[in-house]
Design a protein around this motif. Structure first.
Motif, short mmCIF file in Angstrom:
data_model
loop_
_atom_site.label_atom_id
_atom_site.label_comp_id
_atom_site.label_asym_id
_atom_site.label_seq_id
_atom_site.Cartn_x
_atom_site.Cartn_y
_atom_site.Cartn_z
N GLY A 1 8.07 46.13 16.21
CA GLY A 1 8.48 46.34 17.44
C GLY A 1 9.52 45.03 17.84
O GLY A 1 10.51 45.28 18.53
N LYS A 2 9.02 43.75 17.74
CA LYS A 2 9.64 42.60 17.96
C LYS A 2 10.96 42.52 17.20
O LYS A 2 11.99 42.05 17.63
CB LYS A 2 8.88 41.51 18.09
CG LYS A 2 7.90 41.35 18.94
CD LYS A 2 6.95 39.98 18.84
CE LYS A 2 6.00 40.00 19.94
NZ LYS A 2 5.27 38.59 19.65
N ARG A 3 10.88 43.04 15.91
CA ARG A 3 12.03 42.73 15.01
C ARG A 3 13.16 43.81 15.60
O ARG A 3 14.19 43.85 15.48
CB ARG A 3 11.62 43.24 13.83
CG ARG A 3 11.25 41.89 12.77
CD ARG A 3 11.11 42.03 11.52
NE ARG A 3 10.15 42.93 10.92
CZ ARG A 3 8.88 42.39 10.80
NH1 ARG A 3 8.60 41.30 11.23
NH2 ARG A 3 7.83 43.19 10.35
N GLY A 4 12.76 45.15 16.27
CA GLY A 4 13.34 46.25 16.43
C GLY A 4 14.02 46.29 17.98
O GLY A 4 14.82 47.13 18.25
N SER A 5 13.48 45.22 18.73
CA SER A 5 13.62 45.33 20.18
C SER A 5 14.96 44.97 20.43
O SER A 5 15.76 44.05 19.75
CB SER A 5 12.69 44.43 20.96
OG SER A 5 13.23 44.35 22.19
N PRO A 6 15.84 45.92 21.42
CA PRO A 6 16.94 45.54 21.95
C PRO A 6 17.13 43.91 22.61
O PRO A 6 16.01 43.71 23.11
CB PRO A 6 17.52 46.58 22.73
CG PRO A 6 16.63 47.57 22.61
CD PRO A 6 15.35 47.05 21.83
N VAL A 7 17.97 43.30 22.10
CA VAL A 7 18.12 41.70 22.93
C VAL A 7 19.38 41.63 23.63
O VAL A 7 20.23 41.88 23.47
CB VAL A 7 17.92 40.75 21.62
CG1 VAL A 7 18.13 39.57 22.07
CG2 VAL A 7 16.84 40.89 20.72
N ASP A 8 19.08 41.01 24.82
CA ASP A 8 19.82 40.65 25.46
C ASP A 8 19.51 39.00 25.77
O ASP A 8 20.17 38.31 25.40
CB ASP A 8 19.83 41.28 27.07
CG ASP A 8 21.09 40.87 27.94
OD1 ASP A 8 21.92 39.86 27.59
OD2 ASP A 8 21.13 40.97 29.13
N THR A 9 18.42 38.98 26.56
CA THR A 9 18.05 37.74 26.85
C THR A 9 16.79 37.18 25.72
O THR A 9 16.46 36.01 25.67
CB THR A 9 17.23 37.35 28.32
OG1 THR A 9 16.10 38.07 28.46
CG2 THR A 9 18.40 37.51 29.19
N GLY A 10 16.04 38.17 25.37
CA GLY A 10 15.04 38.03 24.33
C GLY A 10 13.82 38.09 24.99
O GLY A 10 12.66 38.23 24.37
N TYR B 1 12.27 51.11 19.60
CA TYR B 1 12.12 50.11 18.87
C TYR B 1 10.57 50.12 18.72
O TYR B 1 9.86 49.71 17.63
CB TYR B 1 12.50 48.83 19.53
CG TYR B 1 11.91 48.57 21.01
CD1 TYR B 1 10.72 47.74 21.22
CD2 TYR B 1 12.69 49.17 22.11
CE1 TYR B 1 10.49 47.45 22.69
CE2 TYR B 1 11.99 48.88 23.41
CZ TYR B 1 10.82 47.94 23.48
OH TYR B 1 10.38 47.94 24.55
N MET B 2 9.75 50.69 19.68
CA MET B 2 8.24 50.78 19.58
C MET B 2 7.87 52.03 18.59
O MET B 2 6.93 51.82 17.49
CB MET B 2 7.51 50.65 20.74
CG MET B 2 7.72 49.08 21.57
SD MET B 2 7.23 47.84 20.51
CE MET B 2 5.35 48.12 20.28
N THR B 3 8.39 53.07 19.16
CA THR B 3 8.13 54.39 18.13
C THR B 3 8.38 54.35 16.92
O THR B 3 7.70 54.55 16.09
CB THR B 3 8.90 55.41 18.83
OG1 THR B 3 8.58 55.50 20.38
CG2 THR B 3 8.38 56.74 18.21
#
Length: 144
Positions: A39-48, A118-120
Motif C-alpha cells: 500500500g505504501k509503495r502504491g500510494s499516490p504521493v503529493d507530500t508523502g 492503492y490499498m485494494t
C-alpha cells in the motif's frame, strides 16, 4: 438403570488448537505487513503524508500506528489523523490502512476526482499467497 460415563481427554486437542492459532496469527501478521508495504509503495504521493500514515493493527496487540502517525505528521505538520482502529475479541485479525482523513478519497475517488486505488490492489496481490499459507498451515496440522 444403566449409567454410561464417557470422558474425553482434550489435552492433545487443546495443544493443537493453541499451536494452530499461533501459526495462523503469524500468517495473518506477515500478510498484513506485506499489504501495508505494498500500500505504501502504491500510494499516490503529493507530500508523502498519506503514504507514511498507512499502518497495521493486529489482534495480538501489535501495531505500526505510532511510527506511521509520526512520519505523516513530520511531512504535514498539523495534519489531522484518524485514531487507530482496535481489533477486539478472540479473532485473528489485522486492520491495515491510512490514518489520513483523505486516504479513502484517494482510494475510491470523489465526484470531482478519479479513484487512485492503492490499498485494494495491495490486498488483491496478497490474496493468493495468504490463502496458500493458510492451506499449508492446515495441511501441516493434519499431517500431525
Amino acid at each position: 438403570m444403566t449409567l454410561i460415563v464417557v470422558k474425553v481427554n482434550t489435552r492433545i486437542l487443546d495443544k493443537l488448537r493453541h499451536e494452530l492459532r499461533g501459526r495462523l496469527e503469524n500468517v495473518v501478521k506477515k500478510t498484513a505487513f506485506d499489504i501495508e508495504a505494498e500500500g505504501k509503495r502504491g500510494s499516490p504521493v503529493d507530500t508523502g503524508a498519506n503514504r507514511s500514515s498507512i499502518y497495521t493493527t493486529l489482534s495480538d496487540g501489535g501495531d505500526s500506528y505510532s511510527p506511521a502517525a509520526s512520519a505523516a505528521r513530520s511531512q504535514r505538520p498539523g495534519l489531522p489523523l484518524q485514531s487507530p482502529r482496535s481489533v477486539e475479541g478472540d479473532k485473528i485479525e489485522a486492520r491495515i490502512g491510512p490514518s489520513t482523513f483523505y486516504g479513502i478519497l484517494l482510494e475510491f475517488g470523489t465526484t470531482t476526482m478519479a479513484a487512485r486505488p492503492y490499498m485494494t490492489p495491495a490486498l488483491e496481490r496478497s490474496r493468493e499467497p495468504f490463502l496458500a499459507a493458510i492451506k499449508a498451515v492446515i495441511e501441516e496440522a493434519r499431517r500431525g
